[in-house]
Write a protein that holds these residues in place. Sequence first.
Motif, PDB file in Angstrom:
ATOM      1  N   GLN A 140     -28.443  33.848  33.088  1.00 56.67           N
ATOM      2  CA  GLN A 140     -28.079  34.190  34.111  1.00 56.67           C
ATOM      3  C   GLN A 140     -28.591  33.120  35.148  1.00 56.67           C
ATOM      4  O   GLN A 140     -29.516  32.439  34.985  1.00 56.67           O
ATOM      5  CB  GLN A 140     -29.111  35.290  34.531  1.00 56.67           C
ATOM      6  CG  GLN A 140     -28.940  36.681  33.860  1.00 56.67           C
ATOM      7  CD  GLN A 140     -29.679  37.867  34.238  1.00 56.67           C
ATOM      8  OE1 GLN A 140     -30.301  37.928  35.334  1.00 56.67           O
ATOM      9  NE2 GLN A 140     -29.792  38.811  33.379  1.00 56.67           N
ATOM     10  N   LEU A 141     -27.599  32.672  36.251  1.00 50.39           N
ATOM     11  CA  LEU A 141     -28.026  31.755  37.113  1.00 50.39           C
ATOM     12  C   LEU A 141     -29.346  31.968  37.783  1.00 50.39           C
ATOM     13  O   LEU A 141     -29.437  33.031  38.440  1.00 50.39           O
ATOM     14  CB  LEU A 141     -26.763  31.619  38.043  1.00 50.39           C
ATOM     15  CG  LEU A 141     -26.784  30.260  38.990  1.00 50.39           C
ATOM     16  CD1 LEU A 141     -26.882  28.937  38.341  1.00 50.39           C
ATOM     17  CD2 LEU A 141     -25.423  30.330  39.833  1.00 50.39           C
ATOM     18  N   GLY A 142     -29.960  31.267  37.703  1.00 50.88           N
ATOM     19  CA  GLY A 142     -31.319  31.038  38.719  1.00 50.88           C
ATOM     20  C   GLY A 142     -32.448  31.721  37.964  1.00 50.88           C
ATOM     21  O   GLY A 142     -33.579  31.856  38.361  1.00 50.88           O
ATOM     22  N   LEU A 143     -32.093  32.041  36.750  1.00 52.51           N
ATOM     23  CA  LEU A 143     -33.309  32.686  35.962  1.00 52.51           C
ATOM     24  C   LEU A 143     -33.406  31.806  34.728  1.00 52.51           C
ATOM     25  O   LEU A 143     -34.394  31.296  34.094  1.00 52.51           O
ATOM     26  CB  LEU A 143     -33.085  34.186  35.545  1.00 52.51           C
ATOM     27  CG  LEU A 143     -33.223  35.051  36.759  1.00 52.51           C
ATOM     28  CD1 LEU A 143     -32.855  36.474  36.300  1.00 52.51           C
ATOM     29  CD2 LEU A 143     -34.606  34.994  37.354  1.00 52.51           C
ATOM     30  N   ASP A 144     -32.222  31.760  33.721  1.00 54.83           N
ATOM     31  CA  ASP A 144     -32.307  31.043  32.677  1.00 54.83           C
ATOM     32  C   ASP A 144     -31.405  29.561  32.823  1.00 54.83           C
ATOM     33  O   ASP A 144     -32.054  28.497  32.174  1.00 54.83           O
ATOM     34  CB  ASP A 144     -31.452  31.732  31.736  1.00 54.83           C
ATOM     35  CG  ASP A 144     -32.070  33.225  31.305  1.00 54.83           C
ATOM     36  OD1 ASP A 144     -32.975  33.395  31.418  1.00 54.83           O
ATOM     37  OD2 ASP A 144     -31.470  34.140  31.147  1.00 54.83           O
ATOM     38  N   VAL A 145     -30.613  29.468  33.555  1.00 49.45           N
ATOM     39  CA  VAL A 145     -29.893  28.137  33.918  1.00 49.45           C
ATOM     40  C   VAL A 145     -30.012  28.001  35.411  1.00 49.45           C
ATOM     41  O   VAL A 145     -30.272  28.883  36.247  1.00 49.45           O
ATOM     42  CB  VAL A 145     -28.508  28.074  33.567  1.00 49.45           C
ATOM     43  CG1 VAL A 145     -28.393  28.375  32.022  1.00 49.45           C
ATOM     44  CG2 VAL A 145     -27.803  29.326  34.119  1.00 49.45           C
ATOM     45  N   PHE A 146     -29.860  26.594  35.612  1.00 48.17           N
ATOM     46  CA  PHE A 146     -30.025  26.093  37.264  1.00 48.17           C
ATOM     47  C   PHE A 146     -29.028  25.349  37.650  1.00 48.17           C
ATOM     48  O   PHE A 146     -28.524  24.324  36.676  1.00 48.17           O
ATOM     49  CB  PHE A 146     -31.479  25.713  37.589  1.00 48.17           C
ATOM     50  CG  PHE A 146     -32.471  26.618  37.339  1.00 48.17           C
ATOM     51  CD1 PHE A 146     -32.905  27.736  38.333  1.00 48.17           C
ATOM     52  CD2 PHE A 146     -33.364  26.763  36.085  1.00 48.17           C
ATOM     53  CE1 PHE A 146     -33.911  28.422  38.024  1.00 48.17           C
ATOM     54  CE2 PHE A 146     -34.067  27.686  35.901  1.00 48.17           C
ATOM     55  CZ  PHE A 146     -34.568  28.343  37.044  1.00 48.17           C
ATOM     56  N   VAL A 147     -28.392  25.039  38.604  1.00 46.85           N
ATOM     57  CA  VAL A 147     -27.521  24.036  39.042  1.00 46.85           C
ATOM     58  C   VAL A 147     -28.018  22.989  39.815  1.00 46.85           C
ATOM     59  O   VAL A 147     -28.877  23.181  40.627  1.00 46.85           O
ATOM     60  CB  VAL A 147     -26.401  24.969  40.106  1.00 46.85           C
ATOM     61  CG1 VAL A 147     -25.370  23.827  40.294  1.00 46.85           C
ATOM     62  CG2 VAL A 147     -25.665  26.090  39.265  1.00 46.85           C
ATOM     63  N   ARG A 148     -27.648  21.785  39.190  1.00 44.34           N
ATOM     64  CA  ARG A 148     -28.304  20.738  40.019  1.00 44.34           C
ATOM     65  C   ARG A 148     -27.078  20.281  41.156  1.00 44.34           C
ATOM     66  O   ARG A 148     -26.155  19.869  41.123  1.00 44.34           O
ATOM     67  CB  ARG A 148     -28.090  19.386  39.112  1.00 44.34           C
ATOM     68  CG  ARG A 148     -28.748  17.969  39.647  1.00 44.34           C
ATOM     69  CD  ARG A 148     -28.603  16.872  38.818  1.00 44.34           C
ATOM     70  NE  ARG A 148     -29.913  17.340  37.638  1.00 44.34           N
ATOM     71  CZ  ARG A 148     -29.874  16.539  36.686  1.00 44.34           C
ATOM     72  NH1 ARG A 148     -29.501  15.405  36.576  1.00 44.34           N
ATOM     73  NH2 ARG A 148     -30.917  16.775  35.872  1.00 44.34           N
ATOM     74  N   ARG A 149     -27.720  20.589  42.294  1.00 43.16           N
ATOM     75  CA  ARG A 149     -26.870  20.331  43.456  1.00 43.16           C
ATOM     76  C   ARG A 149     -26.855  18.692  43.949  1.00 43.16           C
ATOM     77  O   ARG A 149     -27.827  17.996  43.658  1.00 43.16           O
ATOM     78  CB  ARG A 149     -27.217  20.932  44.785  1.00 43.16           C
ATOM     79  CG  ARG A 149     -27.097  22.552  44.493  1.00 43.16           C
ATOM     80  CD  ARG A 149     -27.335  23.345  45.784  1.00 43.16           C
ATOM     81  NE  ARG A 149     -27.312  24.616  45.629  1.00 43.16           N
ATOM     82  CZ  ARG A 149     -27.861  25.596  45.159  1.00 43.16           C
ATOM     83  NH1 ARG A 149     -29.107  25.138  44.437  1.00 43.16           N
ATOM     84  NH2 ARG A 149     -27.654  26.905  45.011  1.00 43.16           N
TER      85      ARG A 149
END
Length: 282
Positions: A140-149
Amino acid sequence: MADVEPTTGAASDPLWDDWEAPPRRPSSPVLHLDGFDGPMDMLLDLAERQRIDFGRMSILDLAEQFVAAMARLADRVTLEQRADWLVVATRLVLLRSRLLFPDSPEAAATAEQDAAAELRRLKDMVAMRAAGAWLQQRPQLGLDVFVRRPPTVPREGGYVALMEACLVVLRGTEGRPEEAPLYRPAIPDLWRVVDALVRIQLLLVEHPAGGDLAAFLPPVAEEATDRPLRARAAVASTFLAGLELAREGTLTLAQQVPFKTLQLAMAWTVASSASGTTHQTL
């Protein structure tokens, strides 16, 4: 004085023990079932009036509690009253059996269809739960994986940058990046409503009595490749223009027979024709 041994009787019952005088005899055995606690005759009344969900109650618990009550109160209740209880219990068993087995082929078919629909619903529920569990296990985005902006670069400018921008504006389009071409659909050269309004008004000035709708159509070249399209556009635009002028009160539209020729004439010529004055038509 020696103690007197109690008389041997029925099994111990909290309803009758610890009383010097027995209480009032119960009118009906008390049942404790799933969704109901009370006398057996009240359960029969509620079940016959469909005021209680009798189908969820266990017929086995009902029978066991009734047999236990009959054995416990055998020497304290008259035979006639126990016979009445047996009739009530029989009616309860009959009602419960009707809920288990349909009483006609039509009811059996309906029950089979309902059962099939319920099985389909359960299968769909199992599939949805499996899909939900699968989605829940996904990262899940924001819990398990994160986006590098990407880092934001602040805009910096000064006097030189301002002068360069002014120079680009003064030069005009030269030096600017090419803009994306705008989409401009090709408008066909057909007879428009505006053209039809002008033509109808000019012809009515020369011939106030008017004429058929076809007399107000523009000429269409015979050699035109799109002559059918131009003819249909001319008829539609002329008809719409006539409706607009009729709405304004400039002319009148008349049709003697449905789906036949449509007549256009100046509004004041209608009253003149009624008074006997004739006018030249197209």
